[in-house]
Design a protein around this motif. Structure first.
Motif, PDB file in Angstrom:
ATOM      1  N   MET A 170       0.853  -1.171   0.000  1.00  0.00           N
ATOM      2  CA  MET A 170       0.000   0.000   0.000  1.00  0.00           C
ATOM      3  C   MET A 170       0.899   1.234   0.000  1.00  0.00           C
ATOM      4  SD  MET A 170      -3.009   1.102   2.653  1.00  0.00           S
ATOM      5  CE  MET A 170      -3.780  -0.472   2.491  1.00  0.00           C
ATOM      6  N   GLU A 171       0.571   2.161  -0.794  1.00  0.00           N
ATOM      7  CA  GLU A 171       1.329   3.415  -0.891  1.00  0.00           C
ATOM      8  C   GLU A 171       0.407   4.587  -0.634  1.00  0.00           C
ATOM      9  OE1 GLU A 171       4.585   4.581  -1.610  1.00  0.00           O
ATOM     10  OE2 GLU A 171       5.078   2.488  -1.257  1.00  0.00           O
ATOM     11  N   PHE A 172       0.977   5.630  -0.060  1.00  0.00           N
ATOM     12  CA  PHE A 172       0.240   6.859   0.174  1.00  0.00           C
ATOM     13  C   PHE A 172       0.922   7.992  -0.564  1.00  0.00           C
ATOM     14  CE2 PHE A 172      -0.850   4.104   3.665  1.00  0.00           C
ATOM     15  CZ  PHE A 172      -2.221   4.238   3.719  1.00  0.00           C
ATOM     16  N   CYS A 173       0.126   8.899  -1.058  1.00  0.00           N
ATOM     17  CA  CYS A 173       0.598  10.024  -1.854  1.00  0.00           C
ATOM     18  C   CYS A 173       1.516  10.938  -1.043  1.00  0.00           C
ATOM     19  CB  CYS A 173      -0.603  10.807  -2.381  1.00  0.00           C
ATOM     20  SG  CYS A 173      -0.157  12.236  -3.392  1.00  0.00           S
ATOM     21  N   ASP A 174       2.658  11.282  -1.631  1.00  0.00           N
ATOM     22  CA  ASP A 174       3.590  12.200  -0.972  1.00  0.00           C
ATOM     23  C   ASP A 174       3.041  13.618  -0.918  1.00  0.00           C
ATOM     24  OD1 ASP A 174       5.399  10.110  -0.676  1.00  0.00           O
ATOM     25  OD2 ASP A 174       6.494  10.599  -2.514  1.00  0.00           O
ATOM     26  N   ASP A 175       2.136  13.962  -1.842  1.00  0.00           N
ATOM     27  CA  ASP A 175       1.604  15.325  -1.883  1.00  0.00           C
ATOM     28  C   ASP A 175       0.400  15.527  -0.956  1.00  0.00           C
ATOM     29  OD1 ASP A 175       3.529  16.088  -3.680  1.00  0.00           O
ATOM     30  OD2 ASP A 175       2.211  16.106  -5.429  1.00  0.00           O
ATOM     31  N   CYS A 176      -0.594  14.637  -1.073  1.00  0.00           N
ATOM     32  CA  CYS A 176      -1.836  14.871  -0.327  1.00  0.00           C
ATOM     33  C   CYS A 176      -2.123  13.812   0.750  1.00  0.00           C
ATOM     34  CB  CYS A 176      -3.026  14.989  -1.273  1.00  0.00           C
ATOM     35  SG  CYS A 176      -3.519  13.427  -2.036  1.00  0.00           S
ATOM     36  N   GLY A 177      -1.385  12.710   0.765  1.00  0.00           N
ATOM     37  CA  GLY A 177      -1.569  11.678   1.789  1.00  0.00           C
ATOM     38  C   GLY A 177      -2.642  10.650   1.476  1.00  0.00           C
TER      39      GLY A 177
ATOM     40  N   MET B  22      -4.511   7.383  -0.331  1.00  0.00           N
ATOM     41  CA  MET B  22      -4.036   6.077  -0.745  1.00  0.00           C
ATOM     42  C   MET B  22      -3.919   6.047  -2.262  1.00  0.00           C
ATOM     43  SD  MET B  22      -5.407   2.328   0.401  1.00  0.00           S
ATOM     44  CE  MET B  22      -7.018   2.524  -0.302  1.00  0.00           C
ATOM     45  N   MET B  23      -2.822   5.466  -2.746  1.00  0.00           N
ATOM     46  CA  MET B  23      -2.580   5.409  -4.184  1.00  0.00           C
ATOM     47  C   MET B  23      -2.965   4.051  -4.733  1.00  0.00           C
ATOM     48  SD  MET B  23       1.049   7.441  -4.251  1.00  0.00           S
ATOM     49  CE  MET B  23       1.036   7.861  -5.981  1.00  0.00           C
ATOM     50  N   LYS B  24      -3.194   3.991  -6.038  1.00  0.00           N
ATOM     51  CA  LYS B  24      -3.501   2.731  -6.719  1.00  0.00           C
ATOM     52  C   LYS B  24      -2.430   2.483  -7.768  1.00  0.00           C
ATOM     53  CE  LYS B  24      -6.591   5.105  -9.839  1.00  0.00           C
ATOM     54  NZ  LYS B  24      -7.933   5.303 -10.300  1.00  0.00           N
ATOM     55  N   THR B  25      -2.358   1.225  -8.229  1.00  0.00           N
ATOM     56  CA  THR B  25      -1.345   0.900  -9.235  1.00  0.00           C
ATOM     57  C   THR B  25      -1.939   0.977 -10.629  1.00  0.00           C
ATOM     58  OG1 THR B  25      -1.853  -1.455  -9.071  1.00  0.00           O
ATOM     59  CG2 THR B  25      -0.080  -0.632  -7.677  1.00  0.00           C
ATOM     60  N   GLU B  26      -1.146   1.491 -11.522  1.00  0.00           N
ATOM     61  CA  GLU B  26      -1.460   1.488 -12.950  1.00  0.00           C
ATOM     62  C   GLU B  26      -0.170   1.124 -13.663  1.00  0.00           C
ATOM     63  OE1 GLU B  26      -3.268   5.112 -14.343  1.00  0.00           O
ATOM     64  OE2 GLU B  26      -4.976   4.908 -12.973  1.00  0.00           O
ATOM     65  N   ASP B  27      -0.107  -0.124 -14.132  1.00  0.00           N
ATOM     66  CA  ASP B  27       1.094  -0.668 -14.770  1.00  0.00           C
ATOM     67  C   ASP B  27       2.288  -0.552 -13.821  1.00  0.00           C
ATOM     68  OD1 ASP B  27      -0.309  -1.351 -17.138  1.00  0.00           O
ATOM     69  OD2 ASP B  27      -0.198   0.744 -17.780  1.00  0.00           O
TER      70      ASP B  27
ATOM     71  N   MET C  75       3.385   2.210 -12.325  1.00  0.00           N
ATOM     72  CA  MET C  75       3.307   3.475 -11.591  1.00  0.00           C
ATOM     73  C   MET C  75       2.309   3.383 -10.440  1.00  0.00           C
ATOM     74  SD  MET C  75       5.380   5.514 -13.248  1.00  0.00           S
ATOM     75  CE  MET C  75       4.963   7.159 -12.717  1.00  0.00           C
ATOM     76  N   TRP C  76       2.576   4.170  -9.393  1.00  0.00           N
ATOM     77  CA  TRP C  76       1.592   4.421  -8.334  1.00  0.00           C
ATOM     78  C   TRP C  76       0.919   5.730  -8.709  1.00  0.00           C
ATOM     79  CZ3 TRP C  76       0.163   1.083  -4.771  1.00  0.00           C
ATOM     80  CH2 TRP C  76       1.036   0.085  -4.363  1.00  0.00           C
ATOM     81  N   VAL C  77      -0.418   5.766  -8.677  1.00  0.00           N
ATOM     82  CA  VAL C  77      -1.155   6.962  -9.080  1.00  0.00           C
ATOM     83  C   VAL C  77      -2.134   7.332  -7.971  1.00  0.00           C
ATOM     84  CG1 VAL C  77      -2.700   7.966 -10.804  1.00  0.00           C
ATOM     85  CG2 VAL C  77      -0.963   6.297 -11.505  1.00  0.00           C
ATOM     86  N   CYS C  78      -2.121   8.609  -7.593  1.00  0.00           N
ATOM     87  CA  CYS C  78      -3.043   9.111  -6.583  1.00  0.00           C
ATOM     88  C   CYS C  78      -4.369   9.454  -7.251  1.00  0.00           C
ATOM     89  CB  CYS C  78      -2.469  10.344  -5.900  1.00  0.00           C
ATOM     90  SG  CYS C  78      -3.595  11.055  -4.679  1.00  0.00           S
ATOM     91  N   GLY C  79      -5.462   8.877  -6.745  1.00  0.00           N
ATOM     92  CA  GLY C  79      -6.785   9.148  -7.298  1.00  0.00           C
ATOM     93  C   GLY C  79      -7.313  10.512  -6.910  1.00  0.00           C
ATOM     94  N   SER C  80      -6.716  11.142  -5.896  1.00  0.00           N
ATOM     95  CA  SER C  80      -7.194  12.453  -5.447  1.00  0.00           C
ATOM     96  C   SER C  80      -6.542  13.604  -6.186  1.00  0.00           C
ATOM     97  CB  SER C  80      -6.949  12.619  -3.946  1.00  0.00           C
ATOM     98  OG  SER C  80      -7.707  11.683  -3.223  1.00  0.00           O
ATOM     99  N   CYS C  81      -5.204  13.609  -6.223  1.00  0.00           N
ATOM    100  CA  CYS C  81      -4.521  14.765  -6.818  1.00  0.00           C
ATOM    101  C   CYS C  81      -3.784  14.451  -8.108  1.00  0.00           C
ATOM    102  CB  CYS C  81      -3.558  15.383  -5.800  1.00  0.00           C
ATOM    103  SG  CYS C  81      -2.086  14.391  -5.452  1.00  0.00           S
ATOM    104  N   GLY C  82      -3.689  13.153  -8.470  1.00  0.00           N
ATOM    105  CA  GLY C  82      -3.047  12.796  -9.730  1.00  0.00           C
ATOM    106  C   GLY C  82      -1.546  12.585  -9.649  1.00  0.00           C
TER     107      GLY C  82
ATOM    108  N   ASP D  59       8.406   0.331  -7.029  1.00  0.00           N
ATOM    109  CA  ASP D  59       9.673  -0.307  -6.695  1.00  0.00           C
ATOM    110  C   ASP D  59       9.418  -1.811  -6.629  1.00  0.00           C
ATOM    111  OD1 ASP D  59      11.973  -1.325  -5.554  1.00  0.00           O
ATOM    112  OD2 ASP D  59      11.995   0.061  -3.864  1.00  0.00           O
ATOM    113  N   ALA D  60       9.955  -2.567  -7.588  1.00  0.00           N
ATOM    114  CA  ALA D  60       9.695  -4.005  -7.683  1.00  0.00           C
ATOM    115  C   ALA D  60      10.121  -4.749  -6.418  1.00  0.00           C
ATOM    116  CB  ALA D  60      10.404  -4.582  -8.903  1.00  0.00           C
TER     117      ALA D  60
END
Length: 107
Positions: A1-8, A10-15, A17-24, A30-31
């Motif tokens: 589980m990853e959390f966004c460095d900008d807004c905190g 929870m991020m989701k995976t896309e290929d 990359m980790w992508v924040c659904g709130s701020c983008g 990291d494999a």
């Protein structure tokens, strides 16, 4: 589980990359860290614990629990982690008088 460095959030995976659904915000996955991640996938169901073959002297400690069958106020008990690790243990009881078995879960 990853959390966004900008807004905190929870991020989701896309290929890869980790992508924040709130701020983008995006960052590379990291494999090596992904291999160490613990998931609850495959832990959805619990198993029945059969204590019918266990001799009473091997049942372990007793506690003051009222048997729903006969009303006796002592029972052997055992605690097991049968659900996901982030949930509480399940307590299994066996009446010291009638050997009725029941379980107690925290919800």
């Amino acid at each position: 589980m990853e959390f966004c460095d900008d807004c905190g959030s929870m991020m989701k995976t896309e290929d890869d990359m980790w992508v924040c659904g709130s701020c983008g915000y995006e960052k590379a996955r990291d494999a090596e860290a992904d291999k160490k991640a613990v998931t609850t996938q495959g832990q959805e169901s619990s198993e029945v614990v059969d204590t019918s073959e266990v001799d009473p002297q091997d049942m372990g400690p007793t506690t003051g629990a009222r048997c729903p069958e006969c009303g006796n106020d002592r029972a052997f008990y055992e605690m097991k982690q049968i659900r996901a690790a982030d949930e509480s243990e399940t307590r299994f009881f066996t009446c010291t008088e009638c050997e009725h078995k029941w379980r107690e879960d925290d919800h």
